[in-house]
Design an enzyme around this catalytic site. Structure first.
Site, PDB file in Angstrom:
ATOM      1  N   TYR A 123      48.256  57.988  23.335  1.00 59.43           N
ATOM      2  CA  TYR A 123      48.488  58.676  24.610  1.00 59.43           C
ATOM      3  C   TYR A 123      48.262  57.872  25.892  1.00 59.43           C
ATOM      4  CZ  TYR A 123      49.319  62.694  21.727  1.00 59.43           C
ATOM      5  OH  TYR A 123      49.870  63.539  20.804  1.00 59.43           O
ATOM      6  N   PHE A 408      41.494  72.220  20.923  1.00 60.86           N
ATOM      7  CA  PHE A 408      42.785  72.922  20.870  1.00 60.86           C
ATOM      8  C   PHE A 408      43.859  71.991  20.325  1.00 60.86           C
ATOM      9  CE2 PHE A 408      44.304  70.683  24.677  1.00 60.86           C
ATOM     10  CZ  PHE A 408      43.110  70.331  25.291  1.00 60.86           C
TER      11      PHE A 408
HETATM   12  C1  LIG Z   1      52.246  60.876  16.681  1.00 61.04           C
HETATM   13  C2  LIG Z   1      53.706  61.310  16.569  1.00 61.04           C
HETATM   14  C3  LIG Z   1      53.874  62.677  17.268  1.00 61.04           C
HETATM   15  C4  LIG Z   1      54.554  60.231  17.253  1.00 61.04           C
HETATM   16  O1  LIG Z   1      55.889  60.689  17.336  1.00 61.04           O
HETATM   17  P1  LIG Z   1      57.137  59.705  17.498  1.00 61.04           P
HETATM   18  O2  LIG Z   1      58.314  60.576  17.815  1.00 61.04           O
HETATM   19  O3  LIG Z   1      57.232  58.802  16.351  1.00 61.04           O
HETATM   20  O4  LIG Z   1      56.722  58.879  18.798  1.00 61.04           O
HETATM   21  P2  LIG Z   1      57.702  58.002  19.717  1.00 61.04           P
HETATM   22  O5  LIG Z   1      58.834  57.446  18.899  1.00 61.04           O
HETATM   23  O6  LIG Z   1      58.094  58.769  20.936  1.00 61.04           O
HETATM   24  O7  LIG Z   1      56.705  56.832  20.103  1.00 61.04           O
HETATM   25  C5  LIG Z   1      56.434  56.431  21.399  1.00 61.04           C
HETATM   26  C6  LIG Z   1      55.602  55.192  21.356  1.00 61.04           C
HETATM   27  O8  LIG Z   1      54.329  55.494  20.820  1.00 61.04           O
HETATM   28  C7  LIG Z   1      54.051  54.657  19.688  1.00 61.04           C
HETATM   29  N1  LIG Z   1      53.372  55.490  18.703  1.00 61.04           N
HETATM   30  C8  LIG Z   1      53.715  56.717  18.303  1.00 61.04           C
HETATM   31  N2  LIG Z   1      52.859  57.169  17.392  1.00 61.04           N
HETATM   32  C9  LIG Z   1      51.940  56.198  17.219  1.00 61.04           C
HETATM   33  C10 LIG Z   1      50.806  56.072  16.392  1.00 61.04           C
HETATM   34  N3  LIG Z   1      50.465  57.058  15.563  1.00 61.04           N
HETATM   35  N4  LIG Z   1      50.093  54.941  16.477  1.00 61.04           N
HETATM   36  C11 LIG Z   1      50.466  53.943  17.318  1.00 61.04           C
HETATM   37  N5  LIG Z   1      51.548  54.017  18.124  1.00 61.04           N
HETATM   38  C12 LIG Z   1      52.267  55.133  18.067  1.00 61.04           C
HETATM   39  C13 LIG Z   1      55.405  54.244  19.190  1.00 61.04           C
HETATM   40  O9  LIG Z   1      55.358  53.048  18.452  1.00 61.04           O
HETATM   41  C14 LIG Z   1      56.182  54.080  20.483  1.00 61.04           C
HETATM   42  O10 LIG Z   1      55.822  52.866  21.076  1.00 61.04           O
HETATM   43  P3  LIG Z   1      56.895  51.961  21.871  1.00 61.04           P
HETATM   44  O11 LIG Z   1      57.402  52.851  22.973  1.00 61.04           O
HETATM   45  O12 LIG Z   1      56.113  50.791  22.322  1.00 61.04           O
HETATM   46  O13 LIG Z   1      57.956  51.676  20.862  1.00 61.04           O
HETATM   47  C15 LIG Z   1      54.156  61.420  15.097  1.00 61.04           C
HETATM   48  O14 LIG Z   1      53.914  60.203  14.447  1.00 61.04           O
HETATM   49  C16 LIG Z   1      53.465  62.541  14.340  1.00 61.04           C
HETATM   50  O15 LIG Z   1      53.979  63.661  14.272  1.00 61.04           O
HETATM   51  N6  LIG Z   1      52.267  62.259  13.736  1.00 61.04           N
HETATM   52  C17 LIG Z   1      51.517  63.255  12.991  1.00 61.04           C
HETATM   53  C18 LIG Z   1      50.993  64.385  13.882  1.00 61.04           C
HETATM   54  C19 LIG Z   1      50.168  63.853  15.048  1.00 61.04           C
HETATM   55  O16 LIG Z   1      49.287  63.020  14.867  1.00 61.04           O
HETATM   56  N7  LIG Z   1      50.477  64.373  16.258  1.00 61.04           N
HETATM   57  C20 LIG Z   1      49.744  64.026  17.466  1.00 61.04           C
HETATM   58  C21 LIG Z   1      48.770  65.105  17.720  1.00 61.04           C
HETATM   59  S1  LIG Z   1      47.596  64.707  18.965  1.00 61.04           S
END
Ligand SMILES: CC(C)(COP(=O)(O)OP(=O)(O)OC[C@H]1O[C@@H](n2cnc3c(N)ncnc32)[C@H](O)[C@@H]1OP(=O)(O)O)[C@@H](O)C(=O)NCCC(=O)NCCS
Length: 408
Positions: A123, A408
């Site tokens: 984030y 949350f």
């Molecule tokens: C975390 C999650 C929502 C990321 O979704 P995503 O659609 O793959 O994210 P994006 O493609 O928009 O990624 C944006 C950037 O964040 C990075 N990023 C996303 N998830 C990441 C992670 N878990 N660890 C490290 N970097 C991450 C991506 O590499 C990308 O970086 P870049 O812009 O330099 O290429 C997804 O992996 C997920 O659903 N995880 C399981 C549930 C979860 O943990 N949700 C978050 C709750 S707080």
């Protein structure tokens, strides 16, 4: 692939909810789908991401107010439910959802957003900064002798679930005035977060609730569960403290004393405790309380003028702060902040900045729990006026460590 981010319709909620839980590698009971809808979520704040009409991502926010230093409560988007289906990860789905969620927060005039991060790498890029510390505690209660204790004039008594749910909100409300980072909890959310059926608690017992009262006034409560710790030994149990909240030091001490005094318990664990909790200073052998710090809530300033004007400051001063915001350029700018213990005025400015930070550093320091000096030493801050970082810290420091007890 044509990806569309849009608010979901009421009838899309069940599928949306299943997707959120699946992204966290979990299934969901049908009753819990309705429970989230009826007791916690705000359907008009939920975003769905569709790939050719198939739902592949989720996100949204809960509406809150957050206590900020000085005691004011500012509208805050409690960002949650962020997920992307495993089939669509790392293609920008989350990035688009976050933009929508922040756009919605700005339309609702929420100067702040906050979230709990599943992983700390995600984030910062969206302008969130780690703003609070949450300590995980563990102690063998037989080693929990108190060497210091305030005079405790009141009493602790056990209460049943329904009575607890009536008493707790008043205590929470009073306690929330004492610490920045507290979020409000509406009546329906109290019900949601204290739901206590077997399917959500696993091996743990139902909740036990205790309340501390003085002259009939509830000043604190604690909720815990127990679990048999060793299958060979019937009576030996572990305790999980779910919440211990109070607005007086007497209630706080009496409640923790009781939690450490329940017979037959060999281990007490309490997640997410404040880093400046006085219990450490009350124990005869403080090191027996194992404290593991973790990041608490991450805060993002959406509207710097409103957010910085909305809190008070430790010392009277004036600083010009430049905020860079790559992800959300609308929140970037140069801001002149003049404030002190009685209030503040912040406005956009053309003056030469004393300090340059990005949105993530502003979010981390906003509640007064993180010193800008630490971030400067990490190479994350540019100081243009000698001493400006130190002056920032004297201004931004909060009376108590900011802390959020609402997960949350
Ligand atoms: C975390 C999650 C929502 C990321 O979704 P995503 O659609 O793959 O994210 P994006 O493609 O928009 O990624 C944006 C950037 O964040 C990075 N990023 C996303 N998830 C990441 C992670 N878990 N660890 C490290 N970097 C991450 C991506 O590499 C990308 O970086 P870049 O812009 O330099 O290429 C997804 O992996 C997920 O659903 N995880 C399981 C549930 C979860 O943990 N949700 C978050 C709750 S707080």
């Amino acid at each position: 692939m044509s990806i569309v981010h849009r608010p979901i319709a009421y009838e899309e909620f069940p599928e949306w909810r299943v997707l959120v839980r699946r992204a966290f590698n979990d299934h969901i009971h049908p009753d819990d789908i309705a429970r989230l809808r009826d007791e916690r979520a705000e359907i008009d704040r939920l975003i769905g991401v569709f790939d050719d009409k198939k739902l592949v991502g989720t996100g949204g926010a809960d509406s809150h107010v957050m206590t900020v230093p000085g005691g004011a409560e500012l509208p805050t988007a409690g960002v949650a439910y962020m997920s992307t289906a495993a089939t669509h990860r790392r293609r920008g789905v989350l990035t688009g959802t976050m933009a929508k969620v922040l756009e919605q927060a700005r339309e609702r005039e929420e100067p702040l957003a906050a979230l709990w991060a599943s992983e700390s790498a995600i984030y910062g890029r969206f302008g969130f900064g780690q703003a609070t510390i949450a300590e995980n505690w563990e102690i063998d209660p037989s080693k929990s002798t108190f060497a210091h204790m305030p005079q405790v004039p009141g009493r602790v008594r056990f209460v049943e679930h329904d009575e607890a749910l009536k008493l707790m909100p008043g205590v929470w409300e009073r306690a929330s005035k004492l610490r920045a980072g507290f979020l409000d909890r509406s009546e329906r959310r109290w019900k949601y977060f204290f739901f206590d059926e077997e399917r959500v608690r696993g091996d743990w017992s139902g909740m036990f609730h205790v309340v501390y009262e003085d002259a009939g006034e509830p000043q604190g409560y604690a909720t815990y569960r127990l679990k048999q710790d060793d299958p060979e030994l019937d009576d030996v149990q572990a305790m999980q403290v779910i919440e211990c909240v109070s607005y007086t030091d007497e209630a706080h001490a009496a409640l923790w004393r009781l939690l450490f005094d329940v017979d037959l318990v060999v281990n007490v664990e309490a997640e997410g405790q404040p880093p400046d909790d006085p219990i450490w200073w009350m124990l005869a052998d403080p090191r027996k309380l194992q404290r593991t710090p973790a990041d608490g809530i991450w805060v993002r300033v959406i509207d710097p003028v409103k957010a910085l004007s909305g809190r008070t400051y430790g010392t009277e001063d004036r600083l010009v702060i430049e905020v860079a915001d790559e992800f959300w350029p609308d929140s970037a700018g140069v801001f002149e902040l003049e404030g002190g213990p009685d209030g503040a005025v912040c406005k956009s400015s053309t003056a030469t900045p004393d300090i340059s930070v990005s949105a993530s550093e502003l979010g981390a320091t906003y509640l007064g729990g993180v010193r800008l000096q630490e971030l400067a030493r990490a190479g994350r801050v540019a100081e243009h006026t000698d001493g400006a970082v130190t002056r920032f810290d004297w201004m931004f420091v909060a009376e108590r460590a900011p802390w959020c007890g609402h997960h949350f």
